[in-house]
Scaffold this active site. Structure first.
Site, PDB file in Angstrom:
ATOM      1  N   HIS A   1      45.959  37.445  47.543  1.00 44.66           N
ATOM      2  CA  HIS A   1      46.864  37.587  46.396  1.00 44.66           C
ATOM      3  C   HIS A   1      46.302  38.638  45.438  1.00 44.66           C
ATOM      4  O   HIS A   1      47.023  39.546  45.020  1.00 44.66           O
ATOM      5  CB  HIS A   1      47.023  36.247  45.696  1.00 44.66           C
ATOM      6  CG  HIS A   1      47.894  36.286  44.487  1.00 44.66           C
ATOM      7  ND1 HIS A   1      49.232  36.558  44.560  1.00 44.66           N
ATOM      8  CD2 HIS A   1      47.614  36.119  43.162  1.00 44.66           C
ATOM      9  CE1 HIS A   1      49.762  36.532  43.341  1.00 44.66           C
ATOM     10  NE2 HIS A   1      48.792  36.277  42.474  1.00 44.66           N
TER      11      HIS A   1
ATOM     12  N   LYS B   1      47.737  44.898  46.543  1.00 49.71           N
ATOM     13  CA  LYS B   1      48.119  45.187  45.158  1.00 49.71           C
ATOM     14  C   LYS B   1      47.252  46.280  44.538  1.00 49.71           C
ATOM     15  O   LYS B   1      47.596  46.818  43.488  1.00 49.71           O
ATOM     16  CB  LYS B   1      48.079  43.910  44.320  1.00 49.71           C
ATOM     17  CG  LYS B   1      49.124  42.879  44.716  1.00 49.71           C
ATOM     18  CD  LYS B   1      49.060  41.643  43.838  1.00 49.71           C
ATOM     19  CE  LYS B   1      50.021  40.561  44.314  1.00 49.71           C
ATOM     20  NZ  LYS B   1      49.610  39.943  45.589  1.00 49.71           N
TER      21      LYS B   1
ATOM     22  N   HIS C   1      51.312  44.856  41.135  1.00 50.28           N
ATOM     23  CA  HIS C   1      51.773  43.478  41.332  1.00 50.28           C
ATOM     24  C   HIS C   1      53.295  43.434  41.212  1.00 50.28           C
ATOM     25  O   HIS C   1      53.852  43.555  40.116  1.00 50.28           O
ATOM     26  CB  HIS C   1      51.126  42.563  40.305  1.00 50.28           C
ATOM     27  CG  HIS C   1      51.345  41.105  40.565  1.00 50.28           C
ATOM     28  ND1 HIS C   1      52.082  40.637  41.628  1.00 50.28           N
ATOM     29  CD2 HIS C   1      50.901  40.000  39.894  1.00 50.28           C
ATOM     30  CE1 HIS C   1      52.107  39.315  41.592  1.00 50.28           C
ATOM     31  NE2 HIS C   1      51.396  38.909  40.557  1.00 50.28           N
TER      32      HIS C   1
ATOM     33  N   GLU D   1      40.087  33.173  43.714  1.00 46.05           N
ATOM     34  CA  GLU D   1      40.525  33.301  45.110  1.00 46.05           C
ATOM     35  C   GLU D   1      39.322  33.482  46.033  1.00 46.05           C
ATOM     36  O   GLU D   1      39.283  32.907  47.134  1.00 46.05           O
ATOM     37  CB  GLU D   1      41.494  34.466  45.261  1.00 46.05           C
ATOM     38  CG  GLU D   1      42.104  34.552  46.653  1.00 46.05           C
ATOM     39  CD  GLU D   1      43.244  35.541  46.767  1.00 46.05           C
ATOM     40  OE1 GLU D   1      43.927  35.548  47.809  1.00 46.05           O
ATOM     41  OE2 GLU D   1      43.467  36.312  45.805  1.00 46.05           O
TER      42      GLU D   1
ATOM     43  N   PHE E   1      52.273  31.883  38.337  1.00 51.27           N
ATOM     44  CA  PHE E   1      52.197  31.170  37.070  1.00 51.27           C
ATOM     45  C   PHE E   1      52.692  29.734  37.251  1.00 51.27           C
ATOM     46  O   PHE E   1      53.643  29.473  37.993  1.00 51.27           O
ATOM     47  CB  PHE E   1      53.058  31.864  36.022  1.00 51.27           C
ATOM     48  CG  PHE E   1      52.390  33.038  35.353  1.00 51.27           C
ATOM     49  CD1 PHE E   1      51.137  33.463  35.710  1.00 51.27           C
ATOM     50  CD2 PHE E   1      53.048  33.728  34.332  1.00 51.27           C
ATOM     51  CE1 PHE E   1      50.527  34.540  35.087  1.00 51.27           C
ATOM     52  CE2 PHE E   1      52.455  34.809  33.697  1.00 51.27           C
ATOM     53  CZ  PHE E   1      51.189  35.206  34.071  1.00 51.27           C
TER      54      PHE E   1
ATOM     55  N   CYS F   1      55.080  34.220  41.207  1.00 56.11           N
ATOM     56  CA  CYS F   1      54.635  35.295  42.095  1.00 56.11           C
ATOM     57  C   CYS F   1      54.357  34.842  43.525  1.00 56.11           C
ATOM     58  O   CYS F   1      53.965  35.656  44.364  1.00 56.11           O
ATOM     59  CB  CYS F   1      53.395  35.959  41.506  1.00 56.11           C
ATOM     60  SG  CYS F   1      53.695  36.652  39.870  1.00 56.11           S
TER      61      CYS F   1
END
Length: 417
Positions: free
Chosen positions: A302, A334, A339, A313, A398, A162
């Site tokens: 993110h 998002k 996402h 984060e 990931f 991502c």
């Protein structure tokens, strides 16, 4: 070293299939999340997604060409065509050997693979399409864009889950800065909302199951968050060396001034609970940009709406910015788009570029209950006007891939007319 600027933008998203529609809906706090109606979700735990609507690939490309591309590739090429048109590039006057394409996808042509596996099982191997492999491989978006424009410079399809969009933009920035190219089309694309991906993410307890209120399901940093919402689309930018852009009197949106990447070295899917990787990537990006943390005016997070991810984060931002973290607006796109996986970074970069240009910060919607750990200024529920010169955009993926870019408004960097 060359300076690197942004001259073109293109987007296909759940909030609209062009940049201006996307931007208008982001400012309005509009959610693009809805019930999935492209397949039967009766057996699925999660039944919602951010789907691209009103996208007619055959009308854009013609029936023959559209049928030779997976949906992720269609999105990428359509967004690239927008970006190139927006940039005003005259290809007759571009050295195509110095024009490249850095566009990736996290999952690639999953839909094509599943469809052709069905053909194999139902009708036998002789009926499987000979175009299956070129349609499904994730580098094909970059390849098709290169073919479309005849660009013969470096073509790269990064696969960093991502964080792909930021990886593509950051690596393109470095090549341009070193003089290795004049123009690079960069970003990411994804079209992976399918039964199998929905089932897998659901079984990993990663997805929101707030199915009865899809518009309120994606809620980064909110205490009631229960997972992310899958989405699809593409975000593509045209990057150029400043000297090349000035020679053709291009309109300039902003400048890329830094890029940082790191690895969590921790887990296949879970981010480090203390946000070490994100912290290292943000720190590296600011160091490369040559700016101090207090010079950052806005952070595009993110922030996928998972309990651990949003917390880590936030901790990373606090670690890097110290007490100043509480003074810097942090926004999570998002919350509205869902996402978009490999497309997320490119779309987020476009949102940051527009923010810097217009002096407006997009909101983080669905802020209902404050999380005592996530206690920064997340621009809750309504857009905000602000004086913006420098912003950072975070993307994590990931495997512990982290990529951060630093953008600067062009008017703030000794504009040359």
């Amino acid at each position: 070293m060359e300076r690197v600027v942004i001259t073109g933008l293109g987007a296909i998203t759940p909030l609209g299939n062009d940049v201006e529609t996307l931007w208008t809906n982001l400012l309005a706090g509009q959610s693009g999340i809805a019930q999935i109606d492209t397949f039967d979700t009766a057996r699925h735990k999660a039944k919602i997604a951010g789907l691209v609507r009103n996208f007619d690939a055959e009308a854009i490309f013609g029936r023959k060409e559209a049928r030779r591309m997976d949906r992720f590739c269609q999105f990428a090429l359509a967004a690239a065509e927008q970006a190139v048109a927006d940039s005003g590039l005259d290809l007759a006057n571009v050295d195509l050997e110095r024009m490249g394409v850095y566009v990736g996808s996290g999952i690639g042509g999953l839909t094509t693979l599943l469809e052709q596996d069905g053909v194999l099982q139902d009708r036998g191997p002789e009926r499987v399409s000979p175009t299956l492999v070129p349609m499904m491989i994730s580098n094909m978006a970059a390849a098709m864009i290169s073919i479309r424009y005849g660009s013969q410079g470096p073509t790269l399809s990064p696969v960093t889950a991502c964080s792909i969009g930021n990886t593509a933009i950051g690596e393109a920035y470095r090549l341009l800065a070193m003089g290795g190219a004049d123009v690079i089309i960069a970003g990411g694309s994804e079209a992976a909302v399918s039964e199998i991906s929905l089932a897998s993410f659901s079984n990993a307890t990663a997805l929101s199951t707030r199915n009865d209120e899809p518009g309120r399901a994606s809620r980064p940093f909110d205490a009631g968050r229960d997972g992310f919402v899958m989405a699809e689309g593409a975000g593509i930018l045209v990057l150029e060396t400043l000297s090349h852009a000035l020679r053709r009197d291009a309109r300039i949106y902003g400048e890329v001034i830094g890029y940082g990447a790191s690895s969590d070295a921790y887990h296949m899917v879970a981010t480090h609970p203390e946000g070490i990787g994100p912290y290292l990537a943000m720190r590296a990006a600011l160091r490369e940009a040559g700016i101090k943390p207090e010079e950052v005016d806005v952070i595009h997070a993110h922030a996928t709406s998972t309990e651990l991810g949003d917390k880590s984060e936030t901790l990373a931002i606090k670690r890097l910015f110290g007490d100043a973290a509480y003074q810097i607006p942090v926004t999570a796109n998002k919350s509205m788009t869902g996402h978009m996986l490999g497309a997320a970074g490119g779309v987020q970069a476009i949102a940051l570029v527009k923010s810097l240009n217009e002096g407006m910060i997009t909101p983080t919607i669905n802020q209902f209950e404050r999380d005592p750990v996530c206690d920064l200024d997340y621009v809750p529920n309504a857009a905000r006007q602000a004086d913006l010169k420098i912003g950072i955009s975070n993307s994590f993926g990931f495997g512990g891939h982290n990529a951060v870019i630093v953008l600067k408004s062009y008017d703030s960097v000794h504009r040359v007319d």
